[in-house]
Scaffold this active site. Structure first.
Site, PDB file in Angstrom:
ATOM      1  N   THR A  76      46.071  -6.973   2.702  1.00  0.00           N
ATOM      2  CA  THR A  76      45.347  -6.058   1.825  1.00  0.00           C
ATOM      3  C   THR A  76      44.143  -5.447   2.534  1.00  0.00           C
ATOM      4  O   THR A  76      43.915  -4.238   2.476  1.00  0.00           O
ATOM      5  CB  THR A  76      44.893  -6.781   0.546  1.00  0.00           C
ATOM      6  OG1 THR A  76      46.040  -7.320  -0.125  1.00  0.00           O
ATOM      7  CG2 THR A  76      44.167  -5.827  -0.389  1.00  0.00           C
ATOM      8  N   LEU A 160      43.274 -10.053  -8.349  1.00  0.00           N
ATOM      9  CA  LEU A 160      43.089 -11.482  -8.105  1.00  0.00           C
ATOM     10  C   LEU A 160      42.022 -12.070  -9.009  1.00  0.00           C
ATOM     11  O   LEU A 160      42.167 -13.190  -9.516  1.00  0.00           O
ATOM     12  CB  LEU A 160      42.747 -11.726  -6.632  1.00  0.00           C
ATOM     13  CG  LEU A 160      43.841 -11.366  -5.633  1.00  0.00           C
ATOM     14  CD1 LEU A 160      43.374 -11.610  -4.209  1.00  0.00           C
ATOM     15  CD2 LEU A 160      45.103 -12.171  -5.907  1.00  0.00           C
ATOM     16  N   THR A 234      37.494 -17.338  -1.552  1.00  0.00           N
ATOM     17  CA  THR A 234      38.810 -17.030  -0.990  1.00  0.00           C
ATOM     18  C   THR A 234      38.911 -15.531  -0.703  1.00  0.00           C
ATOM     19  O   THR A 234      40.011 -15.015  -0.497  1.00  0.00           O
ATOM     20  CB  THR A 234      39.945 -17.446  -1.953  1.00  0.00           C
ATOM     21  OG1 THR A 234      39.759 -16.771  -3.210  1.00  0.00           O
ATOM     22  CG2 THR A 234      39.961 -18.947  -2.171  1.00  0.00           C
ATOM     23  N   GLY A 235      37.754 -14.843  -0.707  1.00  0.00           N
ATOM     24  CA  GLY A 235      37.734 -13.396  -0.501  1.00  0.00           C
ATOM     25  C   GLY A 235      37.671 -13.032   0.968  1.00  0.00           C
ATOM     26  O   GLY A 235      38.701 -12.864   1.636  1.00  0.00           O
ATOM     27  N   ARG A 236      36.463 -12.943   1.487  1.00  0.00           N
ATOM     28  CA  ARG A 236      36.230 -12.666   2.902  1.00  0.00           C
ATOM     29  C   ARG A 236      35.048 -13.504   3.372  1.00  0.00           C
ATOM     30  O   ARG A 236      34.096 -13.734   2.626  1.00  0.00           O
ATOM     31  CB  ARG A 236      35.940 -11.174   3.139  1.00  0.00           C
ATOM     32  CG  ARG A 236      37.157 -10.259   2.990  1.00  0.00           C
ATOM     33  CD  ARG A 236      38.152 -10.460   4.127  1.00  0.00           C
ATOM     34  NE  ARG A 236      39.293  -9.562   4.049  1.00  0.00           N
ATOM     35  CZ  ARG A 236      40.433  -9.851   3.436  1.00  0.00           C
ATOM     36  NH1 ARG A 236      40.585 -11.011   2.823  1.00  0.00           N
ATOM     37  NH2 ARG A 236      41.433  -8.987   3.429  1.00  0.00           N
ATOM     38  N   ASP A 260      37.805 -20.788   2.094  1.00  0.00           N
ATOM     39  CA  ASP A 260      39.097 -20.513   2.727  1.00  0.00           C
ATOM     40  C   ASP A 260      38.994 -19.435   3.797  1.00  0.00           C
ATOM     41  O   ASP A 260      39.937 -19.225   4.549  1.00  0.00           O
ATOM     42  CB  ASP A 260      40.116 -20.086   1.667  1.00  0.00           C
ATOM     43  CG  ASP A 260      41.512 -19.871   2.231  1.00  0.00           C
ATOM     44  OD1 ASP A 260      42.062 -20.828   2.802  1.00  0.00           O
ATOM     45  OD2 ASP A 260      42.035 -18.749   2.111  1.00  0.00           O
ATOM     46  N   GLU A 265      37.578 -15.742  12.584  1.00  0.00           N
ATOM     47  CA  GLU A 265      38.763 -16.573  12.410  1.00  0.00           C
ATOM     48  C   GLU A 265      39.673 -16.460  13.630  1.00  0.00           C
ATOM     49  O   GLU A 265      39.943 -15.334  14.072  1.00  0.00           O
ATOM     50  CB  GLU A 265      39.508 -16.149  11.137  1.00  0.00           C
ATOM     51  CG  GLU A 265      38.686 -16.402   9.885  1.00  0.00           C
ATOM     52  CD  GLU A 265      39.319 -15.863   8.614  1.00  0.00           C
ATOM     53  OE1 GLU A 265      38.899 -16.289   7.532  1.00  0.00           O
ATOM     54  OE2 GLU A 265      40.210 -15.005   8.709  1.00  0.00           O
ATOM     55  N   HIS A 287      42.186 -20.111   5.768  1.00  0.00           N
ATOM     56  CA  HIS A 287      42.634 -18.793   5.299  1.00  0.00           C
ATOM     57  C   HIS A 287      44.098 -18.845   4.852  1.00  0.00           C
ATOM     58  O   HIS A 287      44.930 -18.024   5.266  1.00  0.00           O
ATOM     59  CB  HIS A 287      42.443 -17.736   6.384  1.00  0.00           C
ATOM     60  CG  HIS A 287      42.344 -16.344   5.832  1.00  0.00           C
ATOM     61  ND1 HIS A 287      41.506 -15.398   6.358  1.00  0.00           N
ATOM     62  CD2 HIS A 287      42.982 -15.740   4.784  1.00  0.00           C
ATOM     63  CE1 HIS A 287      41.631 -14.267   5.675  1.00  0.00           C
ATOM     64  NE2 HIS A 287      42.518 -14.456   4.714  1.00  0.00           N
ATOM     65  N   ALA A 289      44.830 -19.401   1.303  1.00  0.00           N
ATOM     66  CA  ALA A 289      44.924 -19.259  -0.156  1.00  0.00           C
ATOM     67  C   ALA A 289      46.034 -18.296  -0.555  1.00  0.00           C
ATOM     68  O   ALA A 289      46.692 -18.480  -1.584  1.00  0.00           O
ATOM     69  CB  ALA A 289      43.585 -18.793  -0.723  1.00  0.00           C
ATOM     70  N   TRP A 290      46.253 -17.285   0.242  1.00  0.00           N
ATOM     71  CA  TRP A 290      47.252 -16.256  -0.051  1.00  0.00           C
ATOM     72  C   TRP A 290      48.662 -16.701   0.301  1.00  0.00           C
ATOM     73  O   TRP A 290      49.631 -16.030  -0.068  1.00  0.00           O
ATOM     74  CB  TRP A 290      46.938 -15.010   0.774  1.00  0.00           C
ATOM     75  CG  TRP A 290      47.049 -15.243   2.254  1.00  0.00           C
ATOM     76  CD1 TRP A 290      46.135 -15.874   3.058  1.00  0.00           C
ATOM     77  CD2 TRP A 290      48.130 -14.878   3.116  1.00  0.00           C
ATOM     78  NE1 TRP A 290      46.580 -15.921   4.362  1.00  0.00           N
ATOM     79  CE2 TRP A 290      47.794 -15.312   4.420  1.00  0.00           C
ATOM     80  CE3 TRP A 290      49.341 -14.214   2.900  1.00  0.00           C
ATOM     81  CZ2 TRP A 290      48.636 -15.116   5.503  1.00  0.00           C
ATOM     82  CZ3 TRP A 290      50.183 -14.012   3.991  1.00  0.00           C
ATOM     83  CH2 TRP A 290      49.822 -14.460   5.275  1.00  0.00           C
TER      84      TRP A 290
END
Length: 320
Positions: A76, A160, A234-236, A260, A265, A287, A289-290
């Site tokens: 996304t 979300l 869990t966003g950025r 997350d 990263e 990272h 969660a998705w």
């Protein structure tokens, strides 16, 4: 007529068990598990379509790709793409939306229960032999909190955020959506940013990363929160000042945090969160969660559909 070259520069960001559907047009396909900056230009020099998840395409890289027609982002977020350059030079950019509406909210709820009930801390106590020392059938070294009746504050009211709200309400929680930080008037259904921070028992972040949201949560915001509140991101990674978060957890300014996403990263030991990963009230995941299999398979389908649509002259999930 030469078939267009399609290059996937970081295929390993999608697990190997996930099937990528076939493209619906004649093409040449090249896939790399990962691509470093010094490898990039040579690998995509002749590509008309590039698939990327996290590989950066800035103006300097894009200027060396004269054949490029489409950047298909397998995610996304498009903060790894110079959108202005693409717009100015007629390069289409697509992204994938709406694929993790089950996975991310469920991850948030999982983190919430883990932290509210101090499951990590109890696990660590058992590993250290505390149970044996207590000589009781159970022991209470950390508070255990219920969720029903508590308040969830949500920053970001997109797909979300809304899906997370539905799960929270199903658990008997009261939900508050935060208005944008610094905005004096509130839209219908929103509460002032500072009020949400002050009242939330659980604060969860679902907004995009931009200059105005970088370090959205830092020392000042953490001090506004309840001492028994938990923060979940869990966003950025850049939404939260990581050093300030570690300080808040260490000093008891908030009760716990689930993270997350990280400013860089993969994160290494220079990141304050990893350097303090043994804090019993800090829960870290890489990272993911998705990343339920069903969500990633849905992502793969939308990704390929976006490319097929572009080749048919359709605007589908277009950023540019």
């Amino acid at each position: 007529m030469t078939q267009p070259l399609v290059v996937f520069v970081d295929r390993a960001t999608i697990p190997s068990q996930i099937h990528l559907p076939d493209l619906a047009f004649g093409h040449q396909w090249v896939s790399y598990d990962s691509t470093s900056p010094d490898q990039l230009s040579g690998r995509v020099q002749d590509a008309e379509i590039i698939i990327t998840n996290k590989v950066v395409f800035d103006a300097a890289v894009l200027a060396r790709l004269p054949r490029l027609r489409l950047l298909a982002v397998a995610a996304t977020g498009v903060n790894n793409i110079d959108i202005d350059y693409c717009r100015e030079h007629g390069i289409a950019v697509t992204n994938v939306r709406g694929y993790a509406t089950q996975s991310v909210p469920e991850h948030v709820i999982g983190m919430m229960f883990t932290l509210r009930r101090n499951l990590m801390a109890y696990h660590q106590d058992i590993a250290r032999g505390v149970w044996q020392q207590e000589k009781q059938f159970c022991f209470f070294t950390h508070p255990i909190g219920d969720i029903a009746g508590k308040t969830m504050g949500i920053i970001g009211s997109g797909t979300l955020g809304q899906a997370t709200a539905k799960l929270a309400e199903a658990l008997g929680m009261h939900v508050m959506f935060a208005e944008r930080k610094g905005r004096s008037d509130c839209r219908e259904g929103y509460s002032p940013f500072s009020q949400v921070l002050q009242q939330a028992d659980v604060l969860t972040l679902h907004c995009p990363l931009a200059e105005e949201t970088r370090n959205l949560i830092s020392s000042e915001e953490l001090e506004m929160m309840k001492s028994d509140a938990i923060l979940i991101n869990t966003g950025r990674g850049g939404l939260v000042n990581e050093a300030a978060l570690v300080d808040a957890l260490s000093q008891g300014a908030i009760a716990g945090a689930g993270v997350d996403v990280f400013t860089q990263e993969p994160a290494d030991q220079s990141n304050p969160l990893l350097a303090n990963q043994h804090l019993p009230n800090l829960l870290l995941t890489p990272h993911v969660a998705w990343g339920s299999d069903s969500s990633i398979q849905k992502l793969a389908g939308i990704l390929i559909d976006n490319i097929n649509a572009f080749m048919c002259g359709k605007h589908q999930n277009r950023i540019v």
